[in-house]
Design a protein around this motif. Structure first.
Motif, PDB file in Angstrom:
ATOM      1  N   GLU A  98     -14.956 -12.945   6.951  1.00 17.96           N
ATOM      2  CA  GLU A  98     -15.051 -12.634   5.524  1.00 17.96           C
ATOM      3  C   GLU A  98     -15.947 -11.414   5.288  1.00 17.96           C
ATOM      4  O   GLU A  98     -15.619 -10.532   4.492  1.00 17.96           O
ATOM      5  CB  GLU A  98     -15.573 -13.863   4.770  1.00 17.96           C
ATOM      6  CG  GLU A  98     -15.217 -13.901   3.305  1.00 17.96           C
ATOM      7  CD  GLU A  98     -13.753 -13.577   2.981  1.00 17.96           C
ATOM      8  OE1 GLU A  98     -12.839 -14.018   3.713  1.00 17.96           O
ATOM      9  OE2 GLU A  98     -13.537 -12.860   1.997  1.00 17.96           O
ATOM     10  N   SER A 101     -14.135  -8.259   6.682  1.00 17.54           N
ATOM     11  CA  SER A 101     -13.037  -7.859   5.790  1.00 17.54           C
ATOM     12  C   SER A 101     -13.599  -7.195   4.533  1.00 17.54           C
ATOM     13  O   SER A 101     -13.031  -6.218   4.031  1.00 17.54           O
ATOM     14  CB  SER A 101     -12.197  -9.062   5.342  1.00 17.54           C
ATOM     15  OG  SER A 101     -11.897  -9.895   6.402  1.00 17.54           O
ATOM     16  N   CYS A 105     -12.904  -3.470   3.163  1.00  8.07           N
ATOM     17  CA  CYS A 105     -12.413  -3.296   1.800  1.00  8.07           C
ATOM     18  C   CYS A 105     -13.264  -2.272   1.052  1.00  8.07           C
ATOM     19  O   CYS A 105     -12.746  -1.378   0.385  1.00  8.07           O
ATOM     20  CB  CYS A 105     -12.432  -4.662   1.114  1.00  8.07           C
ATOM     21  SG  CYS A 105     -11.786  -4.685  -0.538  1.00  8.07           S
ATOM     22  N   ALA A 113      -6.804  -8.609   0.819  1.00  8.29           N
ATOM     23  CA  ALA A 113      -5.830  -9.452   1.531  1.00  8.29           C
ATOM     24  C   ALA A 113      -5.388  -8.747   2.824  1.00  8.29           C
ATOM     25  O   ALA A 113      -5.225  -9.385   3.865  1.00  8.29           O
ATOM     26  CB  ALA A 113      -4.630  -9.732   0.640  1.00  8.29           C
ATOM     27  N   ARG A 116      -8.281  -8.750   5.438  1.00  3.88           N
ATOM     28  CA  ARG A 116      -8.377 -10.024   6.179  1.00  3.88           C
ATOM     29  C   ARG A 116      -7.336 -10.059   7.295  1.00  3.88           C
ATOM     30  O   ARG A 116      -7.613 -10.548   8.391  1.00  3.88           O
ATOM     31  CB  ARG A 116      -8.166 -11.207   5.232  1.00  3.88           C
ATOM     32  CG  ARG A 116      -9.322 -11.411   4.283  1.00  3.88           C
ATOM     33  CD  ARG A 116      -9.221 -12.767   3.565  1.00  3.88           C
ATOM     34  NE  ARG A 116     -10.275 -12.867   2.580  1.00  3.88           N
ATOM     35  CZ  ARG A 116     -10.088 -12.826   1.247  1.00  3.88           C
ATOM     36  NH1 ARG A 116      -8.871 -12.730   0.742  1.00  3.88           N
ATOM     37  NH2 ARG A 116     -11.113 -12.894   0.435  1.00  3.88           N
ATOM     38  N   PRO A 333      -7.925 -10.400  -5.173  1.00  2.71           N
ATOM     39  CA  PRO A 333      -7.026 -10.936  -4.140  1.00  2.71           C
ATOM     40  C   PRO A 333      -5.552 -10.661  -4.411  1.00  2.71           C
ATOM     41  O   PRO A 333      -4.736 -10.711  -3.493  1.00  2.71           O
ATOM     42  CB  PRO A 333      -7.321 -12.450  -4.155  1.00  2.71           C
ATOM     43  CG  PRO A 333      -8.136 -12.713  -5.354  1.00  2.71           C
ATOM     44  CD  PRO A 333      -8.757 -11.429  -5.795  1.00  2.71           C
ATOM     45  N   GLU A 334      -5.204 -10.363  -5.665  1.00  2.00           N
ATOM     46  CA  GLU A 334      -3.804 -10.066  -6.010  1.00  2.00           C
ATOM     47  C   GLU A 334      -3.428  -8.608  -5.739  1.00  2.00           C
ATOM     48  O   GLU A 334      -2.250  -8.243  -5.779  1.00  2.00           O
ATOM     49  CB  GLU A 334      -3.557 -10.344  -7.501  1.00  2.00           C
ATOM     50  CG  GLU A 334      -3.813 -11.776  -7.938  1.00  2.00           C
ATOM     51  CD  GLU A 334      -2.889 -12.750  -7.219  1.00  2.00           C
ATOM     52  OE1 GLU A 334      -1.689 -12.459  -7.167  1.00  2.00           O
ATOM     53  OE2 GLU A 334      -3.391 -13.764  -6.684  1.00  2.00           O
TER      54      GLU A 334
END
Ligand code: NAD
Length: 494
Positions: A98, A101, A105, A113, A116, A333-334
């Motif tokens: 986590e 990632s 990011c 996403a 990850r 996350p979308e």
């Protein structure tokens, strides 16, 4: 300068962690000789995350000396022990998935996403090569000529590795995994815009018990990369990045000490949709093919070829699908598409959009910068292109795709192969004969059938033509990091 060797960074998702900022040499974080630092930006906000020490040629020398000393013991260690250390490293990467990632990011701008997914693959790559550590063996050759003959596969020595910014930690794993498993030691330079994850992973390497000097990580610009490719004590250089830089690296490898070189370079990969394809799936895969990772992918399917009978319908559906991609805050996350990684990349992409328009291509959607902080480009589709246009010929390395029409299999093979590159190609069809026939006739190192941008640690990846030299991942990558020694022993008849 007195910049600290570690800073506490708070990421946009609230994760607080200690980011090492020094050069990682001999399992320690140290300042660069010059004391210079470089600033690390969050491309989604244009804010500075932290600074890291910047290496130059003097630091490369220090790192090479450390790697050379470590090679003396690491290369003759029991291979299973090397494997154990790498297995531990893979586990630690998963433990810290986590945080790693989130670093990717924030530093690269890629959607969380996707980040990850990158880090999960990083752990698999390291684990895959851990398994090879004690399975790389020589052969006995039956010459039947009064000799006993065998081969050994020996490591090469200190390896220089230069990586890009589009998959920072994944490229680190493709490089260090096979090198370390086979007993080499490394000096790896990260890209100037994305140094953070490899420095964080260096802490994990220490925790995993990898001995001092085996992995050395330095941050710096292109000139520092040149100090690696020129270095007389570095025996092998591995590079991922642009074709022009690859050419410079091969030249300096030749002109210095003829170090071995493997190169993973650019592409302009064709993605072919036949009329008999499952259209909704082909839309998903052509969309993923170009817009995955904001288009910053060497094997991006940046030239879509659609069979004439479905062309109009396909283009309309691709336009709708493109406009449905969620572009924005990479920590959401979308989100599918975050910002480009730097202002330089943004400007280059927007320049290509202008060139495409000037050359007479039809802009179907996108083609503009989003009005918000950060280096965001709307996903862009061009149609009515001619094959000699720059937007069709040159690597844009961003979310820009061209869509062309074809009628026959022979024609599309000609069009697809009309490129100096040859990294990957996609085929979308429900006809297995066509899928195999066309894949045999395409000049590319990877062919994806009814899928795209689909990587696996056991599957070799690399380019035909000017897309590179050598293969990474899979068993093939072990070849880059070993040399065969033939031993002949004369047998006296008793
Ligand atoms: P680049 O190839 O110049 O940089 C990649 C790495 O090489 C970085 O670590 C950089 O510091 C280093 N480097 C630069 N010049 C060097 C030199 N002379 N000797 C040794 N190392 C050197 O790429 P870039 O300037 O960051 O991006 C430019 C273009 O490269 C992109 O727009 C894209 O087209 C392409 N690119 C391709 C990939 C890929 O995966 N194939 C990755 C990144 C960029």
């Amino acid at each position: 300068s007195g910049f600290p060797l570690s800073t506490q960074v708070t990421l946009p998702n609230g994760i607080k962690y200690d980011q090492p900022t020094g050069l990682f040499i001999n399992n320690e974080f140290i300042p660069s000789v010059s004391g210079k630092t470089l600033k690390v930006e969050n491309p989604a906000t244009e804010e500075i995350l932290t600074e890291v020490y910047e290496a130059d040629a003097d630091d490369v020398n220090i790192a090479v000396d450390a790697a050379e000393a470590a090679f003396k013991t690491w290369s003759v260690m029991q291979p299973s022990e090397r494997g154990r250390a790498l297995y531990r490293l893979a586990d630690l990467i998963e433990r810290d998935l986590e945080i790693l990632s989130s670093i990717e990011c924030a530093d690269n701008g890629k959607a969380i996403a996707l980040a990850r997914g990158d880090v999960a693959l990083v752990a698999k790559v390291i684990r895959y090569y851990a398994g090879y550590a004690d399975k790389v063996t020589g052969t006995v050759i039956e010459t039947n000529d009064g000799h006993f003959t065998y081969t050994r596969r020996e490591p090469i020595g200190v390896c220089g590795q230069i990586i890009p910014w589009n998959f920072p930690l994944l490229m680190w794993s493709w490089k260090i995994g096979p090198a370390l498993a086979t007993g080499n030691t490394v000096v790896l330079k990260t890209a100037e815009s994305t140094p953070l994850s490899a420095l964080y992973a260096s802490k994990l390497a220490v925790e995993a018990g990898i001995p001092p000097g085996v992995i050395n990580i330095i941050s710096g610009y292109g000139a520092t990369g040149a100090a690696i490719s020129n270095h007389m004590k570095i025996k092998k250089v591995a590079f991922t990045g642009s074709t022009n830089t690859g050419r410079a690296i091969l030249k300096s490898a030749a002109e210095s000490n003829l170090k071995k070189a493997t190169l993973e370079l650019g592409g302009k990969s064709p993605n072919i949709v036949f009329a008999d394809a499952d259209i909704p799936k082909a839309i998903e895969m052509t969309n993923l093919g170009i817009f995955f990772n904001s288009g910053e992918v060497c094997c991006a399917g940046s030239r879509i070829y659609v069979q004439d009978s479905i062309y109009d319908k396909f283009l309309q559906q691709l336009k709708e699908r493109t406009e449905a991609n969620k572009v924005g805050n990479p920590f959401d996350p979308e989100t599918f598409q975050g910002p480009q990684t730097s202002k330089t990349q943004l400007d280059k992409i927007l320049h290509y959009v202008d060139v495409g328009k000037q050359d007479g291509a039809t802009l179907v959607t996108g083609g503009y910068r989003l009005e918000r902080p950060g280096w965001f480009v709307a996903p862009t589709v061009f149609a009515n292109v001619k094959e000699d246009m720059k937007v069709v010929k040159e690597e844009i390395f961003g979310p820009v795709v061209t869509v062309s029409k074809f009628s026959s299999v022979d024609e599309v093979i000609e069009l697809a192969n009309n490129s100096e590159y040859g990294l990957a190609a996609g085929i979308h069809t429900t006809d297995v004969h066509k899928a195999i026939d066309v894949s045999n006739r395409l000049n590319a190192g990877t062919i994806w059938i009814n899928t795209y941008n689909n990587f696996h640690e056991a599957v070799p990846f690399g380019g035909y033509g000017q897309s590179g030299i050598g293969r990474e991942m899979g068993e093939q990558a072990l070849e880059n990091y070993t040399q065969h020694k033939a031993v002949r022993i004369k047998i006296e008849k008793k």
